[in-house]
Design a protein around this motif. Structure first.
Motif, PDB file in Angstrom:
ATOM      1  N   ILE A 158       0.787  -1.184   0.015  1.00  9.32           N
ATOM      2  CA  ILE A 158       0.058  -0.241   0.136  1.00  9.32           C
ATOM      3  C   ILE A 158       0.998   1.227  -0.222  1.00  9.32           C
ATOM      4  N   GLU A 164      -0.741  -1.695   6.667  1.00  7.73           N
ATOM      5  CA  GLU A 164      -1.882  -2.235   6.447  1.00  7.73           C
ATOM      6  C   GLU A 164      -2.589  -2.364   7.772  1.00  7.73           C
ATOM      7  N   VAL A 196      -6.198  -2.146   3.371  1.00 10.00           N
ATOM      8  CA  VAL A 196      -5.935  -3.388   3.695  1.00 10.00           C
ATOM      9  C   VAL A 196      -5.675  -4.031   2.049  1.00 10.00           C
ATOM     10  N   GLY A 197      -5.013  -5.000   1.953  1.00 10.82           N
ATOM     11  CA  GLY A 197      -4.479  -5.671   0.824  1.00 10.82           C
ATOM     12  C   GLY A 197      -5.743  -6.776   0.366  1.00 10.82           C
ATOM     13  N   SER A 250      -4.517  -0.298  -3.959  1.00  9.26           N
ATOM     14  CA  SER A 250      -3.343   0.015  -2.967  1.00  9.26           C
ATOM     15  C   SER A 250      -2.481   0.923  -3.286  1.00  9.26           C
TER      16      SER A 250
END
Length: 463
Positions: free
Chosen positions: A3, A19, A191-192, A163
């Motif tokens: 990110i 994250e 978040v991924g 991201s």
């Protein structure tokens, strides 16, 4: 994928972000659930006042947020400003029209009596927290066209943005807080992709919307299907741009350049396959190619730039592979087809027109996400429609003809969520937007969009 904010014009990593961990995700889910139980009780007038305030703030922030967007994903600054302005327009439109769009419906008296009721009505109630999985190419607009109707309907939103646009994602959360929305009504989740399934399976998430790739859509749809949760998907597109003999060829070619090159060519609804009738093919091809070749490629912060960099290095590599495959199988490069000289830093690619595209080539089947156009010659409308529909996608379509019979034929037979005559596809808050086939399902915008995340409820009163 990390990110991070990486400037695609230089390849420089400007900022990285941690994250969110499980505890913070849980806290935000709980906040969304709590906020929904309070927010759904607000009247439509109160919700409209909040949305109008958010629109005012975004309008005031237009220049700053446009620079943020351009820095993160590379679109020309003028286009980023226009995107912010479009968001303001949509927010104000929903604030003005939501009461009408969500008004209760009264069945016909004869049908009410036939059901044995003294009275009956249909109301539209919010579902709850909605997870929005959004892409980088229109990092403001894609979010607002979900958030504005969803919030006006009384839902709350959780945004999992792409991201590579974290600064824009965090700005959007801050925007709604500054406008006075209760905490938890709109939150950004840094978040991924791996975290999406767990969030979507949480029982507090009522529904999901995704704009993105076909593979991402399949993944979200599979999880939501397993959980029996409502989804709206807007996936890829390979929109046809059909030019027939009665068209204004000069205007069709000029508009075609915009339709292909908008947003650096990185748009699901950009025209990608240009299908010209043999009687006008040579004229259209010459004008279109000349227009594409004349576009200025360069620094996206410069006001004179038409085409900035692609958003990621991988995106450019994928586009190069499509062009190389087409040329290897016999396509002719009428312009472009390479990285522009003098722009070694960043992920730039020249506006490109390929002629002689055939089904053997990957670009005939796959979406080209960048300023690359595939050009086709056809003998008649039947062949044009067969070619236009000969794809797994069905997002929108563009047809240039003044012939009313041809127009009606295209309305009947074009396999797409939109048919735009003598112009290019563009989204507007008053018109439903979405596709068929592997371009997704459900609709955004208009009354259809605001009701996607509503519980349409029959209310029946006995005698």
């Amino acid at each position: 994928m990390a990110i991070a904010t990486v400037n695609p014009a230089t390849g420089e990593t400007l900022q990285t972000f941690e994250e969110l961990g499980p505890e913070e995700i849980e806290r935000r889910l709980a906040a969304a659930d709590s906020a929904f139980r309070r927010f759904r009780g607000l009247g439509l007038g109160e919700r409209a006042a909040l949305l109008n305030r958010a629109a005012e703030l975004l309008e005031a922030d237009q220049e700053d947020v446009a620079r943020k967007v351009t820095t993160e994903m590379g679109k020309p600054l003028a286009a980023a400003r226009a995107e912010a302005a479009k968001c303001v327009k949509a927010m104000r439109w929903y604030a003005a029209h939501a009461a009408e769009l969500l008004s209760e419906e009264r069945p016909a008296e004869a049908d009410v009596r036939d059901s044995g009721a003294a009275a009956a009505r249909v109301v539209h109630r919010p579902l709850g927290p909605v997870l929005a999985v959004m892409p980088w190419n229109f990092p403001l607009w894609q979010v607002i066209r979900f958030a504005a109707p969803a919030l006006m309907a009384g839902n709350v939103g959780l945004l999992k943005h792409a991201s590579n646009v974290p600064r824009t994602a965090l700005y959007l959360e801050e925007l709604f807080l500054r406008a006075g929305y209760p905490a938890g009504c709109f939150q950004t989740l840094l978040v991924g992709a791996a975290a999406v399934e767990g969030i979507l399976r949480d029982p507090r998430i009522a529904a999901a919307t995704l704009t993105g790739s076909e593979s991402a859509g399949r993944s979200v749809a599979a999880v939501a299907g397993d959980e029996v949760k409502k989804t709206v998907l807007e996936l890829g597109g390979s929109d046809p741009y059909v030019v027939l003999p009665s068209a204004d060829i000069e205007q069709a070619a000029r508009t075609a350049v915009t339709a292909r090159a908008q947003n650096n060519g990185q748009s699901c609804i950009a025209a990608k396959r240009f299908i010209a009738h043999r009687d006008v093919y040579d004229d259209f091809a010459a004008r279109f190619t000349g227009g594409m070749a004349a576009l200025t490629v360069g620094d996206p912060m410069a006001e004179s730039t038409d085409i900035g960099p692609l958003s990621t290095e991988k995106g450019r590599a994928d586009l190069e592979e499509l062009v190389e495959d087409a040329v290897r199988h016999g396509a002719r490069t009428l312009c472009g087809g390479r990285r522009p000289p003098g722009l070694e830093r960043g992920w730039f690619y020249e506006p490109t027109v390929l002629a002689g595209v055939t089904p053997r080539m990957r670009i005939h089947r796959e979406e080209a996400f960048g300023p690359v156009a595939a050009l086709y010659r056809v003998d008649d409308l039947d062949e044009a429609l067969a070619l236009a529909n000969g794809t797994s996608f069905g997002l929108s379509s563009n047809v240039w003809t003044r012939d009313e019979a041809e127009q009606e034929r295209c309305v009947r037979d074009m396999e797409a969520g939109g048919v735009y005559f003598n112009g290019m596809t563009a989204s507007h808050p008053a018109f439903p937007f979405g596709g068929v086939k592997r371009s997704g399902y459900g609709r955004e915008l208009s009354g259809y969009g605001i009701r996607e995340f509503c519980n349409t409820t029959t209310v029946w009163y006995g005698p």
